[in-house]
Design a protein around this motif. Structure first.
Motif, PDB file in Angstrom:
ATOM      1  N   VAL A 178       8.682   9.071 -19.828  1.00  0.00           N
ATOM      2  CA  VAL A 178       8.694   7.613 -19.602  1.00  0.00           C
ATOM      3  C   VAL A 178       7.739   6.910 -20.564  1.00  0.00           C
ATOM      4  N   ASP A 179       7.968   5.610 -20.746  1.00  0.00           N
ATOM      5  CA  ASP A 179       7.021   4.813 -21.550  1.00  0.00           C
ATOM      6  C   ASP A 179       5.899   4.260 -20.691  1.00  0.00           C
ATOM      7  N   ALA A 180       6.208   3.965 -19.447  1.00  0.00           N
ATOM      8  CA  ALA A 180       5.165   3.416 -18.561  1.00  0.00           C
ATOM      9  C   ALA A 180       5.631   3.530 -17.117  1.00  0.00           C
ATOM     10  N   TYR A 181       4.644   3.479 -16.233  1.00  0.00           N
ATOM     11  CA  TYR A 181       4.932   3.568 -14.797  1.00  0.00           C
ATOM     12  C   TYR A 181       4.726   2.229 -14.102  1.00  0.00           C
ATOM     13  N   ILE A 182       5.514   2.007 -13.052  1.00  0.00           N
ATOM     14  CA  ILE A 182       5.152   1.007 -12.050  1.00  0.00           C
ATOM     15  C   ILE A 182       4.491   1.807 -10.938  1.00  0.00           C
ATOM     16  N   TYR A 183       3.171   1.701 -10.857  1.00  0.00           N
ATOM     17  CA  TYR A 183       2.434   2.497  -9.876  1.00  0.00           C
ATOM     18  C   TYR A 183       2.611   1.923  -8.471  1.00  0.00           C
ATOM     19  N   PRO A 184       2.650   2.830  -7.470  1.00  0.00           N
ATOM     20  CA  PRO A 184       2.840   2.363  -6.091  1.00  0.00           C
ATOM     21  C   PRO A 184       1.603   1.651  -5.539  1.00  0.00           C
ATOM     22  N   GLY A 185       1.803   0.405  -5.115  1.00  0.00           N
ATOM     23  CA  GLY A 185       0.688  -0.401  -4.637  1.00  0.00           C
ATOM     24  C   GLY A 185      -0.002   0.180  -3.423  1.00  0.00           C
ATOM     25  N   HIS A 186       0.791   0.763  -2.503  1.00  0.00           N
ATOM     26  CA  HIS A 186       0.150   1.270  -1.277  1.00  0.00           C
ATOM     27  C   HIS A 186      -0.686   2.517  -1.547  1.00  0.00           C
ATOM     28  N   VAL A 187      -0.223   3.369  -2.471  1.00  0.00           N
ATOM     29  CA  VAL A 187      -1.034   4.555  -2.836  1.00  0.00           C
ATOM     30  C   VAL A 187      -2.333   4.099  -3.494  1.00  0.00           C
ATOM     31  N   CYS A 188      -2.210   3.132  -4.419  1.00  0.00           N
ATOM     32  CA  CYS A 188      -3.409   2.633  -5.121  1.00  0.00           C
ATOM     33  C   CYS A 188      -4.358   1.924  -4.155  1.00  0.00           C
ATOM     34  N   ALA A 189      -3.814   1.331  -3.088  1.00  0.00           N
ATOM     35  CA  ALA A 189      -4.687   0.678  -2.110  1.00  0.00           C
ATOM     36  C   ALA A 189      -5.618   1.697  -1.457  1.00  0.00           C
ATOM     37  N   ILE A 190      -5.150   2.924  -1.331  1.00  0.00           N
ATOM     38  CA  ILE A 190      -5.986   3.984  -0.722  1.00  0.00           C
ATOM     39  C   ILE A 190      -6.916   4.604  -1.769  1.00  0.00           C
ATOM     40  N   VAL A 191      -6.361   5.002  -2.904  1.00  0.00           N
ATOM     41  CA  VAL A 191      -7.179   5.769  -3.857  1.00  0.00           C
ATOM     42  C   VAL A 191      -7.934   4.883  -4.849  1.00  0.00           C
ATOM     43  N   ARG A 245     -10.646  -1.398  -7.184  1.00  0.00           N
ATOM     44  CA  ARG A 245     -11.011  -0.235  -8.009  1.00  0.00           C
ATOM     45  C   ARG A 245     -11.335   0.987  -7.158  1.00  0.00           C
ATOM     46  N   ASP A 246     -11.985   0.755  -6.021  1.00  0.00           N
ATOM     47  CA  ASP A 246     -12.463   1.885  -5.218  1.00  0.00           C
ATOM     48  C   ASP A 246     -11.524   2.301  -4.098  1.00  0.00           C
ATOM     49  N   GLY A 247     -10.575   1.481  -3.762  1.00  0.00           N
ATOM     50  CA  GLY A 247      -9.647   1.839  -2.691  1.00  0.00           C
ATOM     51  C   GLY A 247     -10.336   1.874  -1.339  1.00  0.00           C
ATOM     52  N   SER A 248      -9.807   2.692  -0.447  1.00  0.00           N
ATOM     53  CA  SER A 248     -10.358   2.784   0.902  1.00  0.00           C
ATOM     54  C   SER A 248     -11.347   3.951   0.973  1.00  0.00           C
ATOM     55  N   THR A 249     -12.635   3.618   1.001  1.00  0.00           N
ATOM     56  CA  THR A 249     -13.659   4.667   1.040  1.00  0.00           C
ATOM     57  C   THR A 249     -13.550   5.474   2.326  1.00  0.00           C
TER      58      THR A 249
END
Ligand code: SF4
Length: 354
Positions: A178-191, A245-249
């Motif tokens: 792929v050239d680029a990803y659309i990253y999943p918002g809910h996963v990024c909200a955690i990590v 940036r930090d997600g859910s600690t």
């Protein structure tokens, strides 16, 4: 929507409509995005030379058939009650699905959350209760919470069968496709976004997107614009109202306490090192694989099913000769047609748009 929001969407649409640059392959990684993109009509908005492909972000789809065989074995050979999210019940194993096992007398109990499975174990102390723990960073904390609850309640009849996965190794595994990803918002909200930011150092580009039509169109336009401006890898957070940036600690701490990374098998992608999460040795009493000495299975995928290639973005559901013929949501042949988040199910539901 605010006036400012409307203007941002209009600008994003104009970027997509006027794009005449190089050919791009963009992967939306998560199944929730696949469905949201269809619903929003984003595929029809994409420029001709931008291909949107679906990735391996549906938890049920990437769970290999071996896992179903393990669960069926626990239900039939150990008489365990299998508690699970409903989607997994119809996924074919090599001999049978959990639905098939149920029709032969096994106890398969659909639950909405892992905590429901703990409650079931509390009220059925004479039965071994196993929860099928699948999913990504969004669901792993709740599985850990279930183990914590069971531990605090002193339950001896509750365990989990893990097939939990993390997305970052999958981003790496598919980066050349792929050239680029659309990253999943809910996963990024955690990590958080630190990981995806760091991936730019490995040549991996992407934007974090939300799930509403305006969030998706804005993220897609940002991505197309950044790809066309330069060949340098990039990262943007287009979902800042939810993702930090930090997600859910708290969620990360909970997972860190109960689980550790391990190699994992992904349907279609094979073994990806350190892409799975398993219970730490201290919690072996809650690990169904260890508790019941589950044998290893090597399941074969259903003949003709192209789920593996679809999960890698190598072909579309409509390229599968079984799509819409012998394989439908009512009678699924492969995992990608079973799950509500599956790519084949999305293509079927929204009319096989290519
Ligand atoms: Fe597998 Fe069915 Fe999808 Fe074909 S349409 S790849 S058989 S799930």
């Amino acid at each position: 929507m605010t006036e400012e929001g409307k203007q941002a969407v209009a600008k994003a649409r104009a970027i997509l409509e006027n794009y005449k640059g190089k050919k791009l392959r963009i992967m939306e990684v998560c199944g929730t995005h696949t469905h949201a993109i269809f619903k929003a009509g984003l595929r029809q908005l994409m420029p001709e030379n931008v291909e949107l492909i679906s990735g391996p972000g549906c938890p049920v789809c990437v769970t290999p058939a071996d896992f179903i065989d393990e669960a069926v074995w626990l239900a039939t050979e150990k008489n365990a009650v299998i508690t699970t999210f409903g989607d997994l019940v119809r996924v074919p194993g090599s001999e049978m699905s959990l639905a098939g096992a149920r029709s032969e007398g096994a106890d398969i109990v659909p639950v909405y959350t892992p905590i429901d499975a703990v409650e079931y174990a509390k009220t059925h102390p004479d039965r071994e209760v196993v929860f099928l723990s699948v999913g990504f960073e969004t669901t792993t904390p709740s599985a850990c919470l279930a183990v914590q609850r069971a531990e605090k309640a002193g339950l001896k009849n509750f365990s989990i069968l893990t097939a939990n996965k993390t997305m970052d190794e999958a981003y790496r595994a598919l980066k050349d496709s792929v050239d680029a990803y659309i990253y999943p918002g809910h996963v990024c909200a955690i990590v958080g976004t630190r990981l995806t930011e760091e991936l730019t150092g490995e040549g991996i580009s992407g934007v974090v997107a939300g799930f509403t039509p305006s969030e998706l169109v804005t993220a897609a336009a940002t991505l197309v614009e950044l790809c066309s401006k330069s060949d340098e890898p990039f990262f943007r957070n287009c979902y800042p109202r939810v993702v930090t940036r930090d997600g859910s600690t708290a969620a990360k701490k909970l997972v860190e306490k109960y689980m550790e990374p391990a190699d994992a098998v992904w349907r279609g992608l094979g073994i990806i090192p350190k892409s799975g999460m398993v219970l730490r040795d201290e919690y072996a009493a809650f690990d169904a694989r260890k508790k019941f000495s589950v044998p290893s299975f090597k399941a074969k995928n259903p003949p003709g099913c192209r789920c593996g290639e679809i999960l890698q973005g190598k072909c579309k559901p409509t390229d599968c000769p079984l799509f819409g013929k012998t394989c439908t949501p009512e009678h699924p042949v492969g995992a990608c047609m079973v799950s509500q988040e599956g790519t084949c199910a999305a293509y079927y539901q929204y009319g096989g748009v290519v």
